[in-house]
Structures are given as structure tokens and as C-alpha cells.
Design an enzyme around this catalytic site. Sequence first.
Site, PDB file in Angstrom:
ATOM      1  N   ASP A  65     -55.133  47.093  93.870  1.00  0.00           N
ATOM      2  CA  ASP A  65     -56.257  46.090  93.218  1.00  0.00           C
ATOM      3  C   ASP A  65     -55.613  44.680  92.919  1.00  0.00           C
ATOM      4  O   ASP A  65     -56.103  43.964  92.284  1.00  0.00           O
ATOM      5  CB  ASP A  65     -56.907  46.941  91.871  1.00  0.00           C
ATOM      6  N   SER A  66     -54.309  44.496  93.313  1.00  0.00           N
ATOM      7  CA  SER A  66     -53.656  43.175  93.179  1.00  0.00           C
ATOM      8  C   SER A  66     -54.305  42.067  94.258  1.00  0.00           C
ATOM      9  O   SER A  66     -54.077  41.144  94.061  1.00  0.00           O
ATOM     10  CB  SER A  66     -52.049  43.272  93.887  1.00  0.00           C
ATOM     11  N   ASP A 104     -56.054  51.758  96.103  1.00  0.00           N
ATOM     12  CA  ASP A 104     -56.164  51.902  94.468  1.00  0.00           C
ATOM     13  C   ASP A 104     -57.592  52.336  94.110  1.00  0.00           C
ATOM     14  O   ASP A 104     -58.437  51.751  94.985  1.00  0.00           O
ATOM     15  CB  ASP A 104     -55.644  50.356  93.806  1.00  0.00           C
ATOM     16  N   LYS A 134     -54.525  56.024  94.480  1.00  0.00           N
ATOM     17  CA  LYS A 134     -53.913  55.725  93.314  1.00  0.00           C
ATOM     18  C   LYS A 134     -54.549  55.402  91.991  1.00  0.00           C
ATOM     19  O   LYS A 134     -55.508  54.645  92.312  1.00  0.00           O
ATOM     20  CB  LYS A 134     -52.884  54.731  93.652  1.00  0.00           C
ATOM     21  N   GLU A 136     -54.107  54.541  88.185  1.00  0.00           N
ATOM     22  CA  GLU A 136     -53.504  54.116  86.844  1.00  0.00           C
ATOM     23  C   GLU A 136     -53.510  54.986  85.989  1.00  0.00           C
ATOM     24  O   GLU A 136     -54.451  55.411  85.232  1.00  0.00           O
ATOM     25  CB  GLU A 136     -53.565  52.648  86.270  1.00  0.00           C
ATOM     26  N   GLU A 202     -44.060  51.402  87.722  1.00  0.00           N
ATOM     27  CA  GLU A 202     -43.799  49.704  87.666  1.00  0.00           C
ATOM     28  C   GLU A 202     -43.112  49.492  86.211  1.00  0.00           C
ATOM     29  O   GLU A 202     -43.485  49.731  85.369  1.00  0.00           O
ATOM     30  CB  GLU A 202     -45.384  49.244  87.660  1.00  0.00           C
TER      31      GLU A 202
HETATM   32  O1  KIV Z   1     -52.076  46.742  92.903  1.00  0.00           O
HETATM   33  C1  KIV Z   1     -50.825  46.879  93.325  1.00  0.00           C
HETATM   34  O2  KIV Z   1     -50.452  46.136  94.267  1.00  0.00           O
HETATM   35  C2  KIV Z   1     -49.983  47.854  92.913  1.00  0.00           C
HETATM   36  C3  KIV Z   1     -48.564  47.830  93.209  1.00  0.00           C
HETATM   37  C4  KIV Z   1     -47.881  46.399  92.623  1.00  0.00           C
HETATM   38  C5  KIV Z   1     -47.843  48.798  93.101  1.00  0.00           C
HETATM   39  O3  KIV Z   1     -50.454  48.608  92.258  1.00  0.00           O
END
Ligand code: KIV
Length: 286
Positions: A65-66, A104, A134, A136, A202
Site C-alpha cells: 500500500d506504499s 497488501d 499481507k 498489518e 518493519e
Molecule cells: O507497503 C509496503 O510497501 C510495505 C513494505 C514497506 C513492507 O508494506
Amino acid sequence: MSLLAFGDARRHNGGMSETKLKRVTVASLLQKKPQGRKITVLTAYDYPTARIIDDAGIDIILVGDSVGQVELGYKSTISVTLEEMLHHVKAVRRGTQRALLLSDMPFLTYQIDETTALRNAGRLIQEGEADALKLEGGEAIAPIVRRLVEIGIPVVGHIGLQPQHAKLTGLSVQGRSDEAARQIVKDAKAIEEAGAFAIVLELVPRLLADEVTQSVSIPTIGIGSGPSCDGQVLVTADLIGLQLGGHAFRHVKRYADVASIIKGAVTAYREEVESAAFPTVENSFD
Ligand code: KIV
């Protein structure tokens, strides 16, 4: 036709070597920890980047989600919606043949209730064709992780710094106090117990990352958490220096300065068009 399309046609005609096409699976990743082989993970949000990363032999391509900050210019990951993630996951899917595609689950797509979480996870798997998801969170989201795994969705946890919680925690190193460190170890165990096949750790101090890595049998994938993790993940834009003037974080190693290369090429193009040096007869047709 663009050169990109030319390249694509060549690739599909030529094909990749047998060994390169051996797909990365959850099972093949799980074999690595006991063998002491590191897992490599990088982010991608688009088709051409996914193809390059896939071709370079990276194990997992993460549509993080970055994407919110790196690709869409948002202030944080909180703004990213499920529809936006789907758009990027589909593009990365089209560019990924070998790596495991991990997506994510964005903010509020899995925290409301179980039904919403399952429906949204299902869309990323069915429509986006992600291989794994993934999420969180630690102990608190273990029940959702368990349900997803029960219905056959491979899950990666994400603890330590959780950017979706940044309004509460900030974006600094987590787990510095004894209590916070204990909680991170508990979170890792809860996520493992719930059936996740890996955990992103992280920004936690390296000794704590070491402790977590030894406390669980599934692989830990570190970012800013030192060398003992079973694998490493970075945001590709940080690694290749894609942000013009962006400052390098301590935990990032910059392997290239792509922003300068792009700016140099674009400036040269502008100057050549303005001075009529491009195109020439060679770039034209009779
Ligand atoms: O969103 C992302 O890119 C991440 C990584 C920094 C692990 O969760």
C-alpha cells in the site's frame, strides 16, 4: 508500436529458461528458513517494473500500500482504496511469471468485520490474481488471519512499525521499551499460530528482530530490522533512487540513481527537440 510492446512480443516468442520459470510458491519459500537461505522481496506497482523484478529472480513481488505515496502521491497509505490496489495488482500480475505475488490489504478493508475482510480478500485473490495477502497487525487481527487461511488464502503478517497505525505510533522504530518488545514477540507468535506463512518485521531494533526470528518457525522478512531476519524487503523506488531529491532512509541502501538518469534523458530530449537535432532523417520514413 512502442519499444516496450516490441520487447513484449520478443519475450513471449522467446520465452524464459526452464529454471527461471520455476514458480515461487508458499512451500518453496518455507523450505528456505531451515536451509538458511534468505528470501528476497521488492515492491512493484506496475507491469514493466514487475517484469524487471521477476526477471531478476526476486522471490516475492509485493504490491504494497506504499503505492499510495510512491506512485499516487498521497501523504500516507491510509488513503489507498481496494479499487486502487486491484488496479495495480492486476498490472503486476500481468508482468509476473515466476515470483510469488503478494498484495497488501489496504486500510479498513479487513478491520471492520470478518465478512468484509473475506469479501475484500476474495477480490484481491479472484480479480487481482494475487497469490497471497499481507495484513498489518498482531494479536488483534489473528482471528481474521485464521479465517483467511481456513478458506485457503495464504497470509503474511506485518508487525513492528505498521504504517496504517502511523497516526497513533508515528513512523519511528518500534519495540524499544521492554513492554513494547514483549508485545511484538507475542504478536509474531499469534500471527504464526493463526496460520500466516511469513511475517514482515518493519523498523524494530536488530536484537529484537533476532529474538522474533528465533521465536517463530515461519520466516521473518525484515525492513529496517537488521540482518538476522530470514528475508529482506525494500520499496523498489528507494532502492533505485526514483524519487527526485528524496532523502535516503538509514535502513535503505540505494543501488542506483534512476531519477537522475530519467531527468538526464528527458532534458536531452527536450533540448534536441527544441534545437531541431531530433528527429533526423534516420528517425523518419521515406
Ligand atoms: O507497503 C509496503 O510497501 C510495505 C513494505 C514497506 C513492507 O508494506
